[in-house]
Design an enzyme around this catalytic site. Structure first.
Site, PDB file in Angstrom:
ATOM      1  N   TYR A 124     -13.100 -36.640 -17.062  1.00  0.00           N
ATOM      2  CA  TYR A 124     -12.479 -37.957 -17.178  1.00  0.00           C
ATOM      3  C   TYR A 124     -13.290 -38.938 -18.027  1.00  0.00           C
ATOM      4  O   TYR A 124     -12.797 -39.992 -18.400  1.00  0.00           O
ATOM      5  CB  TYR A 124     -12.241 -38.575 -15.786  1.00  0.00           C
ATOM      6  CG  TYR A 124     -11.221 -37.838 -14.938  1.00  0.00           C
ATOM      7  CD1 TYR A 124     -10.476 -36.783 -15.448  1.00  0.00           C
ATOM      8  CD2 TYR A 124     -10.991 -38.205 -13.623  1.00  0.00           C
ATOM      9  CE1 TYR A 124      -9.553 -36.105 -14.673  1.00  0.00           C
ATOM     10  CE2 TYR A 124     -10.062 -37.541 -12.842  1.00  0.00           C
ATOM     11  CZ  TYR A 124      -9.348 -36.484 -13.367  1.00  0.00           C
ATOM     12  OH  TYR A 124      -8.436 -35.826 -12.594  1.00  0.00           O
ATOM     13  N   LYS A 145     -15.962 -23.605 -11.630  1.00  0.00           N
ATOM     14  CA  LYS A 145     -15.172 -22.575 -12.317  1.00  0.00           C
ATOM     15  C   LYS A 145     -16.164 -21.797 -13.183  1.00  0.00           C
ATOM     16  O   LYS A 145     -16.031 -21.701 -14.421  1.00  0.00           O
ATOM     17  CB  LYS A 145     -14.064 -23.259 -13.139  1.00  0.00           C
ATOM     18  CG  LYS A 145     -13.051 -22.320 -13.757  1.00  0.00           C
ATOM     19  CD  LYS A 145     -12.145 -21.654 -12.747  1.00  0.00           C
ATOM     20  CE  LYS A 145     -11.217 -20.656 -13.432  1.00  0.00           C
ATOM     21  NZ  LYS A 145     -10.542 -19.753 -12.490  1.00  0.00           N
ATOM     22  N   ASP A 179     -10.047 -22.410  -8.031  1.00  0.00           N
ATOM     23  CA  ASP A 179      -8.699 -21.885  -7.732  1.00  0.00           C
ATOM     24  C   ASP A 179      -8.673 -21.271  -6.335  1.00  0.00           C
ATOM     25  O   ASP A 179      -7.728 -21.479  -5.567  1.00  0.00           O
ATOM     26  CB  ASP A 179      -8.228 -20.893  -8.814  1.00  0.00           C
ATOM     27  CG  ASP A 179      -9.324 -19.970  -9.307  1.00  0.00           C
ATOM     28  OD1 ASP A 179     -10.498 -20.185  -8.962  1.00  0.00           O
ATOM     29  OD2 ASP A 179      -9.010 -19.014 -10.038  1.00  0.00           O
ATOM     30  N   ASP A 227     -10.797 -34.715  -7.685  1.00  0.00           N
ATOM     31  CA  ASP A 227      -9.596 -35.549  -7.658  1.00  0.00           C
ATOM     32  C   ASP A 227      -8.440 -34.755  -7.055  1.00  0.00           C
ATOM     33  O   ASP A 227      -7.738 -35.198  -6.138  1.00  0.00           O
ATOM     34  CB  ASP A 227      -9.269 -35.956  -9.113  1.00  0.00           C
ATOM     35  CG  ASP A 227      -8.187 -37.004  -9.205  1.00  0.00           C
ATOM     36  OD1 ASP A 227      -7.772 -37.531  -8.160  1.00  0.00           O
ATOM     37  OD2 ASP A 227      -7.744 -37.293 -10.334  1.00  0.00           O
ATOM     38  N   ASP A 287      -6.981 -34.832  -2.856  1.00  0.00           N
ATOM     39  CA  ASP A 287      -5.586 -35.168  -2.543  1.00  0.00           C
ATOM     40  C   ASP A 287      -4.925 -34.050  -1.745  1.00  0.00           C
ATOM     41  O   ASP A 287      -4.151 -34.296  -0.815  1.00  0.00           O
ATOM     42  CB  ASP A 287      -4.782 -35.443  -3.817  1.00  0.00           C
ATOM     43  CG  ASP A 287      -4.811 -36.927  -4.173  1.00  0.00           C
ATOM     44  OD1 ASP A 287      -5.693 -37.631  -3.649  1.00  0.00           O
ATOM     45  OD2 ASP A 287      -3.960 -37.373  -4.954  1.00  0.00           O
TER      46      ASP A 287
END
Ligand code: NAD
Length: 360
Positions: free
Chosen positions: A146, A195, A227, A251, A255
């Protein structure tokens, strides 16, 4: 102990839910012999109305001078409020990004806890939800994808966009240290999510996290690919204690984790810098649809205040008392509208604050 708390009530339901959290802090001060001094500051839409900007230097300086910041929520109805006719950098949300940056808040802590009394609101199968879960997601907040360089340009006649995911070892080390410190106050397990089978930034992340882990021999460290983590969160959330991860992975995963707890009105959060300083706020927004009606659930804000006691003030017993009082009130069947179910006792925002106060 005497502590100075900067209070940003904000917009919408912000003033209602923060008032209840202050009620709880006053009760803690009375019971445990502390003094909490509050300084109320403007940020968001209310600051635009008074100062023409969502965040002033004065608010930043007063927050820096405090021991911690307690915040409600900011913003209004994004389709009808005049605040959203302003340029993006003058809208309420710009205040939020601005204060996080000004205070150097790089670690976002989001506990996700399923109260047995609310397990009916959990969308997972009963065989999973009945085991309960209590995890804390620590998301890196000021780096990664980001904040990396980005551009969109035409290359050989084809429009092409690029974002960069960059972390230096210092950025990784400081969030890893935070995660291990918090794990020491919990069940002493850290799951670092990356990852690393594909990304260089993740392999680097993993290496630095392993270096930090050497200073915390009591904490069990595991690595998990992002994942797989997304799947494990819905398959077996009880396995997690502290999860630490980069900005975008955090992020998305936070959620997902908040969804399986069932209600946004129950979820606290903290954003911290290297010291014990932090900004504490509910995960939800300003809920303009129910603002000013004494209907909002103040529990997320009250639990955010409990996090402030635990992480910024080192008051573990007091934080336990607040969290215990919340559990007790739920056990007794008191519910605001958002968590209401058959046979439970409906209460207003202020009644909920009063009930929790009674149990401290
Ligand atoms: P929201 O979280 O405000 O509301 C979503 C839904 O959840 C609404 O139905 C609302 O009534 C309900 N809800 C939220 N908190 C609740 C609580 N404590 N008790 C009971 N119900 C609750 O999200 P939104 O509607 O997308 O956004 C509204 C405004 O809030 C926007 O201006 C947005 O930018 C802002 N916002 C601010 C923050 C923040 O201050 N950190 C975070 C998210 C959104």
């Amino acid at each position: 102990m005497e502590k100075n708390i900067a209070v940003i009530k904000g917009d919408g339901i912000g003033p209602e839910i923060v008032t209840e959290a202050m009620k709880i802090l006053d009760r803690v001060a009375e019971k445990y012999g502390h003094v909490f001094n509050y300084e109320q500051l403007l940020m968001g839409g209310c600051s635009i109305d008074v100062n023409g900007v969502p965040l002033t230097d004065e608010t930043i300086e007063r927050c820096k001078a405090a021991d911690a910041v307690l915040m409600g929520s900011i913003g209004g109805d994004t389709t009808t409020s005049p605040w959203y006719k302003l340029p993006a950098d003058r809208r309420p949300e710009a205040g939020l990004l601005g204060i996080r940056k000004a205070l150097g808040l790089f670690a976002n802590l989001r506990p996700c806890l399923l109260y047995p009394q609310l397990s009916g609101a959990c969308p997972l199968k009963e065989e999973i939800s009945s085991k309960g879960f209590d995890m804390l997601i620590m998301r890196e907040l000021t780096g990664g994808l980001y904040f990396g360089n980005r551009k969109t340009e035409e290359i050989d006649g084809v429009m092409t966009a690029v974002d960069t995911l960059k972390y230096d070892e210092n950025e990784i080390r400081r969030i890893a240290v935070k995660a291990f410190d918090v794990a020491m106050q919990r069940k002493k397990k850290v799951t670092s999510v990356d990852k690393a089978n594909v990304l260089d930034s993740s392999r680097h992340w993993r290496k630095v996290v392993e270096e930090v882990a050497k200073d915390y021999p009591e904490v069990a460290l595991e690595h998990m690919l992002v994942d797989n983590c997304a799947m494990q969160l819905v398959k077996d959330p009880a396995q997690f204690d502290v999860m630490v991860t980069e900005n975008m992975f955090g992020d998305i995963l936070s959620d997902e984790a908040s969804m399986i707890t069932g209600s946004i009105g129950m979820l606290p959060s903290a954003s911290m810098n290297e010291t014990r300083f932090g900004l504490y706020e509910p995960s939800g927004g300003s809920a303009p649809d129910i603002a000013g009606q004494n209907k909002a659930n103040p529990i997320a804000t009250i639990l955010s205040a409990a996090m402030m006691l635990r992480y910024s003030f080192g008051m573990a017993e007091e934080a336990d008392a607040v969290e215990g009082a919340v559990a007790k009130v739920l056990e007794e069947g008191y519910r605001t509208g958002d968590i209401m179910s058959d046979g439970m006792k409906p209460v207003s925002c202020s009644d909920m604050g009063d009930k929790i106060t009674e149990f401290i």
